[in-house]
Design a protein around this motif. Structure first.
Motif, PDB file in Angstrom:
ATOM      1  N   LEU A 107       0.815  -1.207   0.000  1.00 31.00           N
ATOM      2  CA  LEU A 107       0.000   0.000   0.000  1.00 31.00           C
ATOM      3  C   LEU A 107       0.851   1.261   0.000  1.00 31.00           C
ATOM      4  O   LEU A 107       0.511   2.247  -0.672  1.00 31.00           O
ATOM      5  N   ASP A 108       1.977   1.266   0.739  1.00 33.07           N
ATOM      6  CA  ASP A 108       2.802   2.470   0.793  1.00 33.07           C
ATOM      7  C   ASP A 108       3.410   2.782  -0.569  1.00 33.07           C
ATOM      8  O   ASP A 108       3.582   3.952  -0.922  1.00 33.07           O
ATOM      9  N   VAL A 109       3.696   1.747  -1.355  1.00 31.52           N
ATOM     10  CA  VAL A 109       4.221   1.960  -2.709  1.00 31.52           C
ATOM     11  C   VAL A 109       3.124   2.526  -3.602  1.00 31.52           C
ATOM     12  O   VAL A 109       3.344   3.462  -4.381  1.00 31.52           O
ATOM     13  N   GLN A 110       1.917   1.959  -3.485  1.00 30.78           N
ATOM     14  CA  GLN A 110       0.802   2.461  -4.292  1.00 30.78           C
ATOM     15  C   GLN A 110       0.504   3.916  -3.972  1.00 30.78           C
ATOM     16  O   GLN A 110       0.258   4.729  -4.867  1.00 30.78           O
ATOM     17  N   GLN A 111       0.505   4.261  -2.681  1.00 29.83           N
ATOM     18  CA  GLN A 111       0.151   5.620  -2.272  1.00 29.83           C
ATOM     19  C   GLN A 111       1.231   6.631  -2.613  1.00 29.83           C
ATOM     20  O   GLN A 111       0.943   7.824  -2.739  1.00 29.83           O
ATOM     21  N   ARG A 112       2.471   6.158  -2.755  1.00 26.36           N
ATOM     22  CA  ARG A 112       3.565   7.068  -3.110  1.00 26.36           C
ATOM     23  C   ARG A 112       3.350   7.650  -4.510  1.00 26.36           C
ATOM     24  O   ARG A 112       3.733   8.783  -4.795  1.00 26.36           O
ATOM     25  N   GLY A 113       2.744   6.851  -5.392  1.00 26.86           N
ATOM     26  CA  GLY A 113       2.470   7.333  -6.737  1.00 26.86           C
ATOM     27  C   GLY A 113       3.711   7.410  -7.593  1.00 26.86           C
ATOM     28  O   GLY A 113       4.663   6.643  -7.420  1.00 26.86           O
ATOM     29  N   ILE A 114       3.724   8.359  -8.516  1.00 29.04           N
ATOM     30  CA  ILE A 114       4.828   8.503  -9.469  1.00 29.04           C
ATOM     31  C   ILE A 114       5.676   9.710  -9.080  1.00 29.04           C
ATOM     32  O   ILE A 114       5.192  10.836  -9.034  1.00 29.04           O
ATOM     33  N   ASP A 115       6.940   9.451  -8.773  1.00 30.17           N
ATOM     34  CA  ASP A 115       7.870  10.531  -8.462  1.00 30.17           C
ATOM     35  C   ASP A 115       8.414  11.138  -9.751  1.00 30.17           C
ATOM     36  O   ASP A 115       8.435  10.500 -10.807  1.00 30.17           O
ATOM     37  N   VAL A 116       8.880  12.377  -9.648  1.00 29.33           N
ATOM     38  CA  VAL A 116       9.465  13.074 -10.788  1.00 29.33           C
ATOM     39  C   VAL A 116      10.939  13.344 -10.505  1.00 29.33           C
ATOM     40  O   VAL A 116      11.288  13.855  -9.436  1.00 29.33           O
ATOM     41  N   GLY A 117      11.788  12.960 -11.441  1.00 23.89           N
ATOM     42  CA  GLY A 117      13.215  13.204 -11.309  1.00 23.89           C
ATOM     43  C   GLY A 117      13.760  13.952 -12.510  1.00 23.89           C
ATOM     44  O   GLY A 117      13.173  13.913 -13.594  1.00 23.89           O
ATOM     45  N   VAL A 118      14.874  14.649 -12.299  1.00 22.36           N
ATOM     46  CA  VAL A 118      15.558  15.363 -13.379  1.00 22.36           C
ATOM     47  C   VAL A 118      16.975  14.813 -13.480  1.00 22.36           C
ATOM     48  O   VAL A 118      17.679  14.729 -12.468  1.00 22.36           O
ATOM     49  N   ALA A 119      17.370  14.408 -14.676  1.00 26.47           N
ATOM     50  CA  ALA A 119      18.727  13.907 -14.916  1.00 26.47           C
ATOM     51  C   ALA A 119      19.404  14.801 -15.936  1.00 26.47           C
ATOM     52  O   ALA A 119      18.803  15.181 -16.947  1.00 26.47           O
ATOM     53  N   ILE A 120      20.661  15.141 -15.668  1.00 28.17           N
ATOM     54  CA  ILE A 120      21.375  16.133 -16.477  1.00 28.17           C
ATOM     55  C   ILE A 120      22.346  15.462 -17.445  1.00 28.17           C
ATOM     56  O   ILE A 120      23.261  14.743 -17.037  1.00 28.17           O
ATOM     57  N   ILE A 121      22.118  15.708 -18.729  1.00 25.76           N
ATOM     58  CA  ILE A 121      23.098  15.347 -19.750  1.00 25.76           C
ATOM     59  C   ILE A 121      23.978  16.582 -19.938  1.00 25.76           C
ATOM     60  O   ILE A 121      23.593  17.541 -20.605  1.00 25.76           O
TER      61      ILE A 121
END
Length: 261
Positions: A46-60
């Motif tokens: 449940l904790d994984v489901q409730q976390r949802g989708i995280d947003v990350g930024v990766a630098i080229i």
């Protein structure tokens, strides 16, 4: 597919529209979210489901002599340990994408760049799941990774002098040129196509990071960088699938540079 995006009230919103700049959005053919059965989906904690989708930024980060910086994630990290990726991390509340990318770049590598100097451009978006295949277990983390291209007016040797990686996050660094990148992206995960080695040397120069943060010159076999994600069993040292996607977009950007300086 290609999508539009916006960042509003600390939410990263994707949509399909006719106006504005559309950005590639991709996920691997073996993406666990794509293949989850109803039973498997209900078994996700449940904790994984409730976390949802995280947003990350990766630098080229592209140098003046057209090399890009890759870092090997520390083996102690819970997510993708010992895997080669660009510097990056989570978007914090009230940050812009560029602010997040520059902050993560400095935290992980010690490189401090100014926003007005880097000519940022979003290359693409990647749906990332860990573990990356259902054969290795149910999803624990789900991200949309924004790959952002930044340009430096310095060469890789000049930037190397300022490198001071965080050993808690980074265990090695590499400045990759387009020849090595072409080999990396030819090793498509989930496929058996021949890898393009282009007469590359059998070993690649890297900077190892000690537990105290000191850098030392070293080499790794070329085979590390053209390894594919194993279908089952433990993971191996390799370049991440999403990184290969971003590096392929970077190669295309070299072929069709922006008209503006």
């Amino acid at each position: 597919m290609e999508v539009n995006w916006s960042l509003e009230k600390n939410q990263f919103i994707l949509y399909r529209g006719d106006k504005g700049l559309r950005i590639p959005l991709k996920r691997p053919a073996f993406c666990p979210i794509k293949h989850l059965s109803v039973t498997e989906a209900s078994a996700i904690p449940l904790d994984v489901q409730q976390r949802g989708i995280d947003v990350g930024v990766a630098i080229i980060l592209q140098t003046a002599n057209q090399k890009v910086l890759l870092t090997r994630r520390a083996k102690e990290l819970r997510i993708f340990p010992n895997v080669w990726v660009p510097p990056g991390g989570h978007l914090e509340p009230d940050e812009t994408l560029l602010d997040a990318g520059l902050r993560e770049l400095q935290e992980e590598t010690g490189l401090k760049l100014e926003p007005e100097e880097v000519s940022p451009k979003i290359l693409g978006l990647w749906e990332s799941v860990y573990p990356p295949m259902l054969s290795r277990g149910l999803p624990q983390r789900h991200h949309i990774v924004i790959y952002m291209l930044l340009h430096s007016s310095l060469s890789h040797l000049q930037l190397q002098a300022f490198l001071s990686p965080s050993p808690a996050e980074v265990s090695a660094c590499l400045w990759a040129d387009s020849r090595l990148v072409r080999a990396i992206v030819s090793a498509v995960d989930g496929e058996d196509a021949e890898v393009r080695l282009d007469d590359l040397p059998s070993s690649i120069s890297v900077s190892q990071v000690s537990t105290g943060g000191a850098l030392s010159d070293s080499t790794l076999p070329l085979t590390v960088f053209v390894s594919r994600a194993p279908v089952s069993g433990p993971d191996v040292e390799r370049v991440s699938t999403g990184t290969k996607f971003a590096l392929e977009l970077w190669l295309k950007s070299l072929e069709t540079p922006d008209p503006d300086p």
